[in-house]
Structures are given as structure tokens and as C-alpha cells.
Write an enzyme that holds these catalytic residues in place. Structure first.
Site, PDB file in Angstrom:
ATOM      1  N   HIS A 290     -11.655  40.342  87.345  1.00  0.00           N
ATOM      2  CA  HIS A 290     -12.724  39.736  86.595  1.00  0.00           C
ATOM      3  C   HIS A 290     -12.765  38.349  86.996  1.00  0.00           C
ATOM      4  O   HIS A 290     -12.218  37.520  87.109  1.00  0.00           O
ATOM      5  CB  HIS A 290     -11.738  39.691  84.999  1.00  0.00           C
ATOM      6  N   ASP A 292     -14.753  35.150  85.990  1.00  0.00           N
ATOM      7  CA  ASP A 292     -15.922  34.464  85.202  1.00  0.00           C
ATOM      8  C   ASP A 292     -16.773  33.379  85.904  1.00  0.00           C
ATOM      9  O   ASP A 292     -16.467  32.842  86.864  1.00  0.00           O
ATOM     10  CB  ASP A 292     -15.068  33.531  84.331  1.00  0.00           C
ATOM     11  N   ASP A 402     -14.080  41.036  78.218  1.00  0.00           N
ATOM     12  CA  ASP A 402     -13.799  39.660  78.072  1.00  0.00           C
ATOM     13  C   ASP A 402     -14.615  39.007  76.837  1.00  0.00           C
ATOM     14  O   ASP A 402     -14.366  37.786  76.658  1.00  0.00           O
ATOM     15  CB  ASP A 402     -13.489  38.732  79.129  1.00  0.00           C
ATOM     16  N   HIS A 614     -20.229  34.747  79.211  1.00  0.00           N
ATOM     17  CA  HIS A 614     -19.175  34.631  77.856  1.00  0.00           C
ATOM     18  C   HIS A 614     -18.556  33.347  77.923  1.00  0.00           C
ATOM     19  O   HIS A 614     -17.772  33.223  76.880  1.00  0.00           O
ATOM     20  CB  HIS A 614     -18.435  35.918  77.802  1.00  0.00           C
TER      21      HIS A 614
HETATM   22 ZN   LIG Z   1     -13.894  36.188  81.207  1.00  0.00          ZN
END
Ligand SMILES: [Zn+2]
Length: 1077
Positions: A290, A292, A402, A614
Site C-alpha cells: 500500500h 499512499d 484503506d 484517500h
Molecule cells: Zn492509505
């Protein structure tokens, strides 16, 4: 009886008659605690297994020569730029910084003679920050993360020749989680330095390393299996036997230990063969990383994180044939393609082999609460088109592990984007109610469904430990229907992905399941799609999964509807601007020579979609990220303004603010329905714009004997604003009475004060920018206002202004305005506030007590309405003490209701009959300056007769799309004042988007196959929740009409006759039509 004789056999026993020595029972705690000491660091690391992990280490000159070039001013130069410079000598022990700076190291390495024949040679590098290994000729090979996460790079075989070899390491001065000191969500320290602690050639002892993983996993079994299972006792015994067999310095004792481990793990754990047993697995491991797209670091660092993390995975795939790695976010692939073609090609190769698996189908892993319906559509359109054009296939699984809650229309949009599956797990963070399902059918507002799976290990960054595999069963909540699950593992959030340790641990977990059992059988080698395919197959054979209707409300992070107000406002404004541009550009490109500005539109959309990531739009990133997004939005607005100006030219009009002449004025309109609005002509004068189409005629506002709207001070400090429909009493800056003169009904309950500002202490349990906790409600403080004065008293509009002091540093000035009412068109009270906001962990809201009773309130969501409780009956109801809305929230009872409209807000609460719009928060982490400064906010109170209906829906659209005053040329064609495309019929139908076909030959940028001719795409949705009939009417020369999905694949042909298409939409259906010209 008796008499017979038998030859008796006397049993022989080897069991000694006498006890040889005392044997005690094992004390489980002691024998278990001993296991970790055998392989952990600490006081015994020089005596235990760790002491034998390496067979030789060399550092420093002449074998490891280090030199460095420091990139100036926090720049991130390319390999080519960096390696042009002179490198200066450096060494281990030096420190590099400050935060976010980049340093390029040249490493000249000669493997010493004594290590050349060793089985496994690695280069170990640790500066407690992130790095990338580059070949001498500029190919990025592998990422490094300091602090022990990933510090080794396997030396190529060619390095064993005794000659000097050169490679580079690009050092990024940030950790995996940015640059905070200690607590990672605190704002970054701009002045962090990183010490290079290790730059060694290491000959690894592979068997010792393998034994280390063996005992780690067996030790976990000893600690975590139930104490009443024989498997637990056996694990403890095997682990202790391995420890007993160990002799420091004796390689044979390692080999012996590994043999003992086989009793528990089986024979095949050293290769992917362990998975080839033909036994039935129930847990499917999928590597994941993941990243971000921004969070505790800016976009620019994400681009490097992507290259570092994904090249690691390509490398692991070469060594671990079972490794499968799922990656979402088209934007990250696009960056890789742009900035790291070498890695992109490597990835592409693995995608072909099926080991690297694109998933998600969206542009980024976006927020789903805040983006508009059309934005959610475009996340899929831009995402799927990228995947299809680059990898030849669209994604089939939507992937948002997430994101902070999931909008009720996602299943419908997924289905319309070719996806039947959805993966997430974030609801495991709920801090009030436990979400009850693992695998279920998730059902949209319109009834569409997707198979939703939430990994029972409750993480998307699993360390692939024994415990994660075990929790895949112990926390699985849908085993009555189906026991299978995904285990999504790999270092994440800041990138990284699976490590070799993860893959080795999983091999042992599988070996253990097949040898002693008890642990659920984990499998590697299948894809996410394989997992869902087999679920879908079982569903086709009769498996009936449980259902969940409506939104997947996340019981945490409710502050993200409000934090970073400016960013949210920019999002709303860009969505509206893009809608206007696409509509006007579509029509212009059909009618004239105007070239549809596809590249500009793509660039604008990609920027807007990126900012919906997000952690960006929700407001949970560091300040640097908002500098980045401000820049992107500024570019969006600049491009948009330019295009709009061009489009106005094609219409023959030009925008004016204070026109010198009232001649030939018109209003530019982009709403798809008849509109009648007062429009300011400057200098206190106003006109009435009326009509339908993109240009509306303006008539002068007639002043009758008595003005249409008045403002009077009826008592000291008490003002009455009144038009034909509403009578508004303002006392102390609040609305103490709102009387509906048509319905003959008071809207504000006795003693109630609407438009009352209130402030709350806002100190959540931990996640400042993210969370507002239920207890903030206990700290409610009413803000009292100063004197009110009349600031506008025109015939068409009156306004009173009140200043409210928030604190010594903060204030809010609010205009309450009422315009002249038109017969048959619902009037509303409009508020405009200018806020100077300098608070610390406070939450500003504005309240509207209304004399309306209902146990449910309605909130606009993407393409529809979501209803939520106004009471706290159960913990599920109470958990929704703060919810998300779009352009309006509404509380209606039978026959009457009140809607609160807004132009840039998303947080709302309705508690009993008290409606509350959330305005501003003041968290100090991870952005110390979030929301500090000046804000302009508009909202309105719209009372209405009847239930929530198209009055609210349309007024909210109009409120967000003010008319623009333009000057038209003398002989403007009358057709300019009518709309070439409109939707008539049921007023719940909203023509939301008009755009050109993505692949039209005059529009396409060539990513996918072009389509002949021109086409117009219309997106229409049913906004109120009832089957609705209507007609698309067009004056364009349309040849054929298709209903399509949102990716614009033609579906059924619909009947088109005499410029008309009759349509019927199901409740909350999103329908797309392609009009071929
Ligand atoms: Zn995230």
C-alpha cells in the site's frame, strides 16, 4: 469349567523396573520464553543463532569505497543529472540531511578473495531512510528501507571476479513514514539528519537464515496455538530440541536443527514445492504494497516509493516463483511509466506472466465519501482505460483497503465499470460496532450488488506471520457460507511490499498445515481474481452469501468530512467547472469547428482525481501535500478559465461584471432545467434571468409599488426580512423565526435559534486530522454575536450582517440574505460567512433547530440520497453522530421539510430535530496549520412543502452553479437560448453529465481503438428513489442511440424517433446513453 491347561505367553517388557532419574514436567511459560531468545537480538545475540547468520563481513576501503554528491535545495534530480557531478569521498558514520534532501552515493566495490566462493553475497546498506540501488549505467534495480525493513541487496554473480564494480545508491532523507520525530502523525521535522550506519559486503549463511525462519514460525505455533492442543505442545518440544541441538560455531548443528524442524514443518519448506501438495487451502496469500499517493510525504516522494517498492517485488518474483503481487492505482503506474521506464517494462513483463497483478480499476485509491458521483465514475473511466491500454485488460476487482467508508452507490458503479468484486478491510477499525461479515453481497441504492470481501486478518499490511494466517479463520465472520479468505501481506502505507521473510514464513505456515495441521492451509500462487472467481463459481452453484444494503459507514475518521476545508472547496469547484466545460465543449465541438479540448480535460480530470486520494481530499496529509494539491488545483482553474473563455467566444458572448450598458445582457447557464433566478447586474441593480438552455434572457427586475423583499429593524437589534413567501426574524444574529407565509407554518421551534454558531472542543483519542469523537458533543458552546446591521436593502435582495467573535484571534462575519420570491418557485434564506479561523483543536458548526419530526434524515450522496437515523437508539445509530452529505441535508416529515444547502461542505449531523452543518476544524497533526486563515462559506435554509423532492435537488444544484452574467452580440441566433439536448418527464431525473465519447475519432488521444464519427455521452440519474419515466429530446442530428455502461461500451440500442428517446430509470439508477451523430 476348569481342568484344561494352556501354554501361557509371558509378556516381555523393556520398560525398566526402576526409575533411572527424576524427570520434571516442562513449565510451559519458561520453555516458550526461551524460544525467542534463541533467534532474537539482545544480550545473547553473540551466542545464539544470530551469531552464525553471516560467514564474513567486509566494510570500508579498499573493498567498499564510498563517495557522495548532495542534490541541492531538496531537489530530486534524475540519475543522469546526478551522476554528471563530482562525487566527494564519504564514509560510514557520516550523517546526511536535512529532511527531504537527496544524496547520491557512488559505491565502488571489490569482493575480497576470502568471500568470493561463499554461497550468498549481499550488500547491506542502512541509513535509517529510503534508498534505491542503481546500476552503473542508470537502471534502477531495487529499493532499500533503513531501520531493518529491507537493507540487503544481493550482489550479482559478476561481482565475484575480484575486480572493482561500481553502482549507485540514491538516498532519500525520509523514513518509510516521512520525517516526524517519534509519533509518526506529528508534523514532520524539517531538519532531520540520517546517519549511514552500514555499507558492508556480507557473506550470508543461508542455512542459518533458513533455520531462523523455521524456529520463528515454530515458536509462534508454540506461543499462539491453544494450550489444550497437542500441536502447541509439539511445537514447544520441537523448538526446544532445535535449541538444544545448537552449538555456536558448528554448522552441522544448524543442519541438524533444520532436520528437527522438518518434523513440524515438513520437508519442502525451502522451496515453492511446499505449495504443490494437492491439499485444499482456504487462505490465499496475496502480496501487497500500500503506497499512499500522498500522506506523510509529498507526491514527488511517492513517485520514487513506487519505483523502489515495485522493483523489489519484481526481484522477489525472480527468486520466489509462488509470489503474487496485486497493485492498484493507475496514477502510480503512469508515474512509473513516465519516470522509470526501465522498471515499468519489468513490471509489464511480470504482468504478462501473471505474477504482478493490476487491480482496482480506479485512478487512485480514492475517498468515496466526498467526490461527486461523476468523479467516482471518472475514477473508473480513467483507471480502467489506463489498465486496458497498457496491459490489455481491465480490472475485475475494485480495491480500496484503506479508504474511510464506502458510498452506497459504489456497487452500482463497479458493475457499470465491469467489476463484480470489491476488496477492503478498513471497517475493522470501527471503534463502536464490529462489522459482522467477512464475505457478503454488498447492495447499492439501486439494488446492484458486488461480492465484497474484507480480509479476516484485518489488515492490508500483514507481516505474513503465523498469527495472520491463524486469524484468517479465527476472525472470519462468514464461515457459515464460505470459509475461504484473502491474506493481504507486505509492508505498506509508506510502500515496501512483501519481503523475502514474508514469503519464507508463509512457506513454513503451509508446511505446518500439511504436516501437523490445525493452522488453516495458506496458499500462494493464486491471484485475487482466482480467489473471487472461485467464490463466483460457488455462488453460481447455489452459495447464498449474506447481504448488506447501503453504505458501508466507517465508524471512525468522521473529521475527514471537514478537515482541510480549502481543499474540499477546490474539489467541489473543480467538479462543477469540469461539468460546465464538458457540456459546453461537447455542444461547441458538434456544432462548429471547435476542437474538443480532450488533453486539457484529461489533465484537469487526472489532477482532480489524484487530489481525491484517500489521504488528500479527506484532509489527513501533511502540509506539503496541500501545497502540492493547491498547485494542482490552481492549474486546473487556470486551464478551466481559459477553456471557458474560449467556449464563451464560440457562443459569441463574453463575461462581464459591471456592464456599462444593460443592452444584450444574458446569463450563462449549465443547469439542465428551466431556471428563473435573480442575477446581479452590478451597482445594486438586478435582472431576472429566465429560460432553459445555456444562455438565458435577462429581463429587468420590476420594482412594484412596494418592494418585493424588505428588511426592517422592528425592535432594537431585531430585524425582519420578508418576501412573498418567507418572513425571517433575526435576533442577535440568529434566526429566531422563519415563517413560511405560503404554508402558514413556523419552521423554527419556539425558543430555537437557527443559524446559531457553536464551537466544540475537538480532541479525538488519537487521529487528530481524521477523527472527531462522540464526546466532542459534550463540550458544545454557543457563540454570541455582536450587533446586526442592514447591509443591503435593494428591491431584489436584502441582507443583514452580524459579526460573531469566536476568540481573540478568530471571528465570523455572516450575511443573512433574502431575495425576492417568484411565484411557484420555492424561496430560501441564504447565508454567506467570512471566517477568520485561528483556533487550536476546536470544531465550528452552525445549527438549525427545525419544527419537523422524523426518525430519519436524508443526505445527498453520489447519484442519490442516503437516509440515516436522527436518534441514538442503538450503538449503530449513535455511531452516525457525524455523517457525510453533499450539496444538501434534509429533514422532512409528511408534507413538509427543511433542506440545508451548502456550496463546499460535507460534514453534517441531525440529532432529533436539530440539524447541524460542520464548518471548520483545527487539528494540529499531521498538518500543524490545517485550516488556519480565511474562509468563505455559503449555505441556505430551504423550507419546502411536501416531502424531499426535486425542489431540493434542483435548488441545491442551482445554488452551487450561480448564473454568469455575459454580454451577447447583437444578432445572436435564437437557438443559442434553447438547449439542443434536454431531459423532460419526471423531475427526479437529472441530466448530470454531457460529454463527448472518449474514443470518438475527433476526440480520442489514441489510447484505445477509435470510433468513427461523433458521439455525445449523456449521464442521467434518478435522484429521489422512484422508478421514473422521461424523454431525452434533442435537436442534434442523431443517428442511433445506445445505452452504455460508464466505460461507454455499447449495450442495448434504444429506440430513437423524431429527436426523442423515451427512458425509464429504476430508483437511484445511473444510466449512460451514447448518441451517435
Ligand atoms: Zn492509505
Amino acid at each position: 469349567m476348569g481342568g484344561e491347561t494352556h501354554q501361557t505367553v509371558k509378556p516381555k517388557s523393556s520398560y525398566p523396573v526402576r526409575s533411572a532419574h527424576p524427570v520434571g514436567q516442562w513449565i510451559p511459560d519458561i520453555y516458550k520464553s526461551r524460544i525467542a531468545q534463541f533467534y532474537a537480538g539482545g544480550q545473547y545475540e553473540h551466542n545464539n543463532l544470530r551469531a552464525m547468520m553471516n560467514e564474513g563481513v567486509t566494510s570500508g576501503s579498499p573493498h567498499v569505497k564510498l563517495s557522495v554528491w548532495h542534490a541541492p535545495d531538496l531537489t530530486r534530480p534524475t540519475f543522469k543529472e546526478a551522476t554528471k557531478h563530482e562525487f566527494e569521498e564519504t564514509r560510514v558514520g557520516e550523517s546526511f540531511g536535512p529532511s527531504w534532501s537527496t544524496h547520491w552515493f557512488k559505491i565502488q566495490l571489490t569482493v575480497p578473495l576470502e568471500l568470493r566462493k561463499k554461497e550468498l553475497l549481499e550488500f547491506h546498506w542502512d541509513a535509517n531512510n529510503e534508498g534505491m540501488v542503481w546500476t552503473e549505467d542508470g537502471n534502477p534495480l531495487q529499493g532499500l528501507t533503513g531501520g531493518g525493513d529491507r537493507t540487503e541487496w544481493i550482489l550479482p554473480e559478476s561481482f565475484r571476479d575480484g575486480k572493482e564494480h561500481t553502482f549507485y545508491i540514491e538516498m532519500a532523507c525520509n523514513g518509510m513514514f516521512g520525517n516526524a520525530d517519534g509519533d509518526s502523525i506529528q508534523p514532520p521535522n524539517p531538519n532531520k539528519y540520517y546517519q549511514l550506519s552500514k555499507a558492508d559486503i556480507v557473506a550470508v549463511n543461508p542455512e542459518a537464515r533458513q533455520l531462523w525462519i523455521d524456529i520463528w514460525v515454530i515458536g509462534d505455533a508454540a506461543r499462539e496455538f491453544p494450550a489444550d492442543s497437542w500441536e502447541q505442545h509439539k511445537a514447544m518440544k520441537v523448538a526446544n530440541e532445535i535449541i538444544n541441538a545448537f552449538e555456536l560455531g558448528n554448522q552441522d548443528s544448524i543442519i541438524k536443527g533444520r532436520k528437527i524442524a522438518q518434523e513440524y514443518l515438513g520437508k519442502n519448506v525451502s522451496s515453492s514445492k511446499v505449495y504443490e501438495t494437492g491439499t485444499k487451502p482456504i487462505v490465499y496469500g496475496i502480496g501487497q504494497c500500500h503506497i499512499d499517493t500522498c500522506w506523510l510525504w509529498p507526491w514527488a516522494e511517492t513517485k520514487r516509493k513506487v519505483a523502489r517498492s515495485w522493483s523489489n517485488q519484481c526481484d522477489l518474483m525472480d527468486r520466489y516463483p509462488e509470489h503474487r503481487f496485486a497493485v492498484s492505482q493507475a496514477q502510480q503506474y503512469k508515474w512509473l511509466k513516465q519516470y522509470y521506464p526501465y522498471v515499468f517494462n519489468r513490471v509489464k513483463d511480470k504482468v504478462k506472466k501473471g505474477t504482478f497483478q493490476p487491480v482496482g480499476g480506479s485512478w487512485v485509491e480514492h475517498d468515496t465519501n466526498l467526490p461527486s458521483g461523476e468523479s467516482l465514475v471518472r475514477q473508473f473511466v480513467y483507471g480502467q482505460r489506463f489498465f486496458e491500454s497498457n496491459f490489455g485488460e481491465r480490472c475485475r476487482t475494485f480495491w480500496l483497503p484503506d479508504t474511510f467508508g464506502y458510498s452506497s452507490q459504489l456497487p452500482q458503479l463497479c458493475r457499470l465499470a465491469g467489476m463484480t468484486r470489491f476488496f477492503t478491510q478498513k471497517l475493522s477499525w470501527n471503534n463502536i460496532n464490529k462489522f459482522p461479515h467477512t464475505t457478503f453481497n454488498w447492495v447499492s441504492l439501486d439494488g446492484s450488488q458486488v461480492i465484497c470481501h474484507m480480509a479476516p486478518a484485518e489488515t492490508y499490511t500483514a507481516e505474513a506471520n503465523f498469527g495472520d494466517v491463524r486469524r484468517s479463520v479465527t476472525q472470519h465472520k462468514s464461515m457459515d457460507q464460505d470459509e475461504t479468505s484473502l491474506l493481504v501481506f507486505g509492508k505498506g502505507d509508506g510502500g515496501g511490499g512483501p519481503t523475502w521473510q514474508h514469503l519464507e514464513k508463509l512457506r513454513r505456515c503451509r508446511g505446518m498445515s500439511d504436516t501437523v495441521g490445525l493452522l488453516p492451509r495458506v496458499h500462494m500462487g493464486n491471484s485475487v481474481e482466482d480467489f473471487f472467481d472461485s467464490l463466483e463459481k460457488r455462488i453460481s452453484e447455489g452459495l447464498d452469501l449474506v447481504t448488506w444494503y447501503g453504505e458501508l459507514y466507517f465508524e471512525l475518521h468522521r473529521g475527514t468530512y471537514t478537515t482541510q476545508a480549502n481543499n474540499k472547496r477546490n474539489n467541489r469547484k473543480s467538479e462543477i467547472m469540469l461539468r460546465d466545460i464538458e457540456l459546453l465543449a461537447s455542444l461547441a465541438s458538434i456544432k462548429g469547428n471547435y476542437k474538443y479540448p480532450k488533453k486539457d480535460i484529461d489533465d484537469m480530470w487526472e489532477a482532480v482525481l489524484l487530489c481525491q486520494f484517500h489521504d488528500c481530499l479527506p484532509g489527513s496529509s501533511i502540509e506539503m501535500c496541500y501545497d502540492d494539491s493547491d498547485e494542482l488545483y490552481a492549474k486546473v482553474f487556470e486551464t478551466g478559465e481559459r477553456i471557458l473563455k474560449e467556449l464563451q467566444e464560440t457562443l459569441g458572448v463574453r463575461a462581464v461584471e459591471n456592464p456599462k450598458t444593460k443592452e444584450r445582457l444574458a446569463a450563462l447557464n449549465t443547469m439542465p432545467w428551466h431556471r428563473r433566478d435573480i442575477i446581479s447586474l452590478g451597482n445594486g441593480q438586478a435582472g431576472v434571468a429566465c429560460g432553459e438552455g445555456n444562455l438565458l434572457n435577462i429581463k429587468t427586475f420590476k420594482i412594484a409599488e412596494t418592494p418585493e423583499v424588505t428588511a426592517k429593524e422592528v425592535k432594537d437589534g431585531v430585524f425582519v426580512l420578508q418576501n412573498d413567501q418567507l418572513r425571517v426574524e433575526v435576533d442577535g444574529g440568529c434566526i429566531t423565526s422563519l415563517y413560511d407565509r405560503v404554508a402558514e407554518r413556523e419552521v423554527i421551534p419556539k425558543g430555537g435559534k437557527a443559524n446559531q454558531f457553536v464551537i466544540f472542543d475537538d480532541k479525538p483519542l488519537y487521529w487528530q486530522a481524521w477523527d472527531v469523537e462522540v464526546f466532542h458533543l459534550d463540550s458544545r458552546k454557543v457563540l454570541s454575536s455582536g450587533a446586526t446591521k442592514v447591509v443591503q436593502s435593494d428591491a431584489h435582495q436584502v441582507s443583514v450582517m452580524t459579526e460573531t467573535k469566536i476568540s481573540d484571534k478568530s471571528w465570523v462575519k455572516t450575511c443573512i440574505s433574502l431575495s425576492a420570491a417568484f411565484k411557484g418557485q420555492q424561496s430560501y434564506v441564504e447565508m454567506h460567512s467570512e471566517v477568520e479561523w485561528r483556533e487550536d483543536k476546536k470544531f465550528l458548526k452552525v445549527e438549525f433547530p427545525v419544527d419537523v419530526r422524523n426518525t430519519e434524515a436524508s443526505y445527498e450522496t453520489q447519484f442519490g440520497i442516503v437516509r440515516r437515523p436522527t436518534h441514538y437508539n442503538t450503538t449503530w445509530d449513535m455511531a452516525k453522530f457525524e455523517v457525510c452529505c453533499h450539496k444538501f441535508a434534509d429533514l422532512s416529515e409528511h408534507g413538509y421539510g427543511v433542506s440545508i444547502l451548502n456550496d463546499s461542505k460535507y460534514g453534517f449531523a441531525t440529532c432529533g430535530n436539530l440539524m447541524r452543518l460542520s464548518l471548520l476544524r483545527a487539528p494540529k497533526a499531521p498538518d500543524a496549520h490545517a485550516d488556519m486563515g480565511r474562509h468563505n462559506i455559503r449555505w441556505a435554509i430551504l423550507p419546502h412543502q411536501g416531502d424531499l423532492g426535486s425542489t431540493t435537488v434542483r435548488t441545491a444544484f442551482n445554488f452551487n452553479n450561480p448564473l454568469k452574467l455575459v454580454q451577447a452580440p447583437k444578432n445572436l441566433d435564437a437557438s443559442a437560448f434553447s438547449s439542443p439536448i434536454k431531459v423532460t418527464g419526471n423531475t427526479s431525473l437529472v441530466l448530470d453529465t454531457v460529454k463527448r465519447g472518449e474514443d470518438d475519432e475527433d476526440v480520442s488521444r489514441g489510447e484505445l481503438m477509435k470510433r468513427k464519427g461523433k458521439s455525445i455521452i449523456l449521464r442521467i440519474y434518478e435522484s429521489l428513489g422512484g422508478t421514473s419515466k422521461g424523454t431525452i429530446e434533442t435537436t442534434l442530428d442523431v443517428k442511433k442511440v445506445w445505452k452504455t455502461n460508464i466505460l461507454e461500451d455499447d449495450g442495448e440500442v434504444v429506440n430513437f424517433k423524431d429527436g426523442k428517446v423515451d427512458i425509464t430509470l429504476k430508483p437511484f439508477e445511473v444510466a449512460t446513453y451514447r448518441l451517435q451523430l
